[in-house]
Design a protein around this motif. Structure first.
Motif, mmCIF file in Angstrom:
data_model
loop_
_atom_site.group_PDB
_atom_site.id
_atom_site.type_symbol
_atom_site.label_atom_id
_atom_site.label_comp_id
_atom_site.label_asym_id
_atom_site.label_seq_id
_atom_site.Cartn_x
_atom_site.Cartn_y
_atom_site.Cartn_z
ATOM 1 N N LEU A 1 0.813 -1.214 0.000
ATOM 2 C CA LEU A 1 0.000 0.000 0.000
ATOM 3 C C LEU A 1 0.848 1.265 0.000
ATOM 4 C CD1 LEU A 1 -2.899 -0.852 2.487
ATOM 5 C CD2 LEU A 1 -3.156 -0.171 0.095
ATOM 6 N N SER A 2 1.986 1.206 0.646
ATOM 7 C CA SER A 2 2.768 2.433 0.859
ATOM 8 C C SER A 2 3.891 2.651 -0.142
ATOM 9 C CB SER A 2 3.368 2.426 2.276
ATOM 10 O OG SER A 2 4.273 1.334 2.440
ATOM 11 N N ASP A 3 4.280 1.613 -0.874
ATOM 12 C CA ASP A 3 5.504 1.689 -1.687
ATOM 13 C C ASP A 3 5.189 1.313 -3.141
ATOM 14 O OD1 ASP A 3 8.013 1.469 -2.858
ATOM 15 O OD2 ASP A 3 8.909 0.407 -1.179
ATOM 16 N N VAL A 4 5.228 2.273 -4.035
ATOM 17 C CA VAL A 4 4.914 2.014 -5.436
ATOM 18 C C VAL A 4 5.932 1.073 -6.063
ATOM 19 C CG1 VAL A 4 6.157 4.058 -6.279
ATOM 20 C CG2 VAL A 4 4.277 3.075 -7.636
ATOM 21 N N ARG A 5 7.185 1.137 -5.622
ATOM 22 C CA ARG A 5 8.197 0.225 -6.171
ATOM 23 C C ARG A 5 7.919 -1.214 -5.762
ATOM 24 N NH1 ARG A 5 13.464 3.308 -4.095
ATOM 25 N NH2 ARG A 5 12.050 3.400 -2.297
ATOM 26 N N ALA A 6 7.442 -1.400 -4.539
ATOM 27 C CA ALA A 6 7.085 -2.751 -4.100
ATOM 28 C C ALA A 6 5.917 -3.279 -4.930
ATOM 29 C CB ALA A 6 6.723 -2.747 -2.620
ATOM 30 N N LEU B 1 -3.134 -1.667 -7.349
ATOM 31 C CA LEU B 1 -2.547 -2.683 -8.239
ATOM 32 C C LEU B 1 -3.259 -2.772 -9.586
ATOM 33 C CD1 LEU B 1 -2.003 -5.605 -5.680
ATOM 34 C CD2 LEU B 1 -0.198 -4.249 -6.773
ATOM 35 N N GLY B 2 -4.354 -2.064 -9.736
ATOM 36 C CA GLY B 2 -5.123 -2.154 -10.970
ATOM 37 C C GLY B 2 -5.934 -3.428 -11.083
ATOM 38 N N VAL B 3 -6.314 -3.999 -9.942
ATOM 39 C CA VAL B 3 -7.132 -5.218 -9.913
ATOM 40 C C VAL B 3 -8.584 -4.799 -9.728
ATOM 41 C CG1 VAL B 3 -7.592 -7.366 -8.673
ATOM 42 C CG2 VAL B 3 -5.232 -6.579 -8.981
ATOM 43 N N GLY B 4 -9.449 -5.231 -10.621
ATOM 44 C CA GLY B 4 -10.816 -4.717 -10.638
ATOM 45 C C GLY B 4 -11.808 -5.449 -9.763
#
Length: 316
Positions: A49-54, A100-103
């Motif tokens: 949730l906090s880290d876009v790289r993760a 994550l782009g999960v719908g």
């Protein structure tokens, strides 16, 4: 229709090995367990949730193996009056799905107490008394409807288009009627996750439920039970015995093919096809006898024979 699995079906494996196993078995995707009753071994939710790289690295791990994240799963009791843990997990899951782009999020409706002063969840299975009727009114009108109105709004804010609620024994939404009841109030963002084993263990027919759900069917889990007729005759489907004591139970979780045979699963898949379901079939390991991998291999074999193939894609 595409075959996938729940990540918890391989809960004993580390994340990378779980993905490798799914790819080796020829699956197309994974429905990732991220909270609720799951120990969440395959997703560090706070970090994601906090880290876009993760998040980017997480998505790459799936893509590198040709796998999709088919949904996030947060099965539990978000309406437990004694704790907010599962409610908070549902909120985090919706937010993570958006990031994550999960719908789609797969979950359960929750089970509140019978009244505002109670501290324990209470599954009301009969309206044959005034207190039960009052409890049902409280659970649905005072708790369930407001809660899911808020969750649906949160999902819209995060770009999650569908919430698939499992019709689950021990939850307010446990059959087609109760699913439709919630959907009528909240709207089409709410739909059904059809878990055959849950309907079977309450005496309902999953194949008939496909027809009754129609376009409210958003997700399908591949689960099964084995009936023990001599015990069922005197116990009924309401069996609170130990799940591992199979010989003493009226029913037990089983791998498809050992509970209902391949012909039953072919009829199930055919009925999905007739109702234009073209979503995922998520294989779930619940068997108390087979190992996780052996159960998945058997489920894959049964379902690949059961699926009608290109007929689903070409029917007009």
């Amino acid at each position: 229709m595409k075959l996938g699995t729940l990540s918890d079906s391989l809960h004993q494996l580390p994340f990378e090995e779980m993905l490798d196993t799914g790819a080796t078995l020829g699956l197309a995707g994974v429905e990732v367990n991220v909270g609720g009753w799951s120990a969440t071994p395959h997703a560090d939710v706070p970090t994601l949730l906090s880290d876009v790289r993760a998040r980017d690295a997480y998505l790459r791990a799936f893509a590198a193996r040709g796998l999709e994240i088919s949904a996030l799963n947060v099965t539990g009791n978000a309406l437990n009056p004694s704790t907010r843990d599962h409610a908070d997990a549902l909120v985090d899951t919706i937010r993570l799905a958006g990031a994550l782009g999960v719908g789609m999020v797969v979950t359960t409706s929750g089970l509140p107490a019978a009244n505002a002063a109670d501290t324990a969840p209470n599954w009301i299975t009969s309206s044959n008394s005034a207190e039960n009727t009052a409890a049902l009114r409280y659970q649905w009108e005072d708790v369930l409807y407001p809660f899911w109105t808020g969750m649906a709004a949160l999902a819209r804010e995060n770009g999650v288009s569908r919430i698939a609620i499992t019709m689950h024994a021990g939850q307010c939404v446990h059959n087609v009627y109760t699913l439709q009841n919630l959907r009528e109030v909240i709207g089409p963002q709410i739909g059904a996750n059809l878990d055959p084993s849950q309907l079977m263990l309450m005496g309902a027919d999953p194949i008939s439920s496909i027809d009754a759900l129609g376009d409210a069917l958003y997700r399908v889990h591949v689960t099964d039970i084995m009936i023990n007729p001599p015990v069922l005759a005197t116990t009924s489907y309401i069996d609170t015995g130990c799940l591992t004591d199979i010989n003493a139970r009226a029913w037990s979780y089983a791998t498809p093919g050992y509970g209902h045979d391949a012909d039953w699963w072919a009829r199930f898949a055919y009925r999905l096809c007739l109702n234009d379901y073209d979503g995922w079939l998520s294989l779930v390991h619940q068997d108390q006898v087979l190992s996780p991998r052996a159960a998945l291999e058997k489920s894959i074999s049964v379902m690949r024979r059961a699926l009608p193939g290109p007929l689903c894609a070409t029917r007009t």
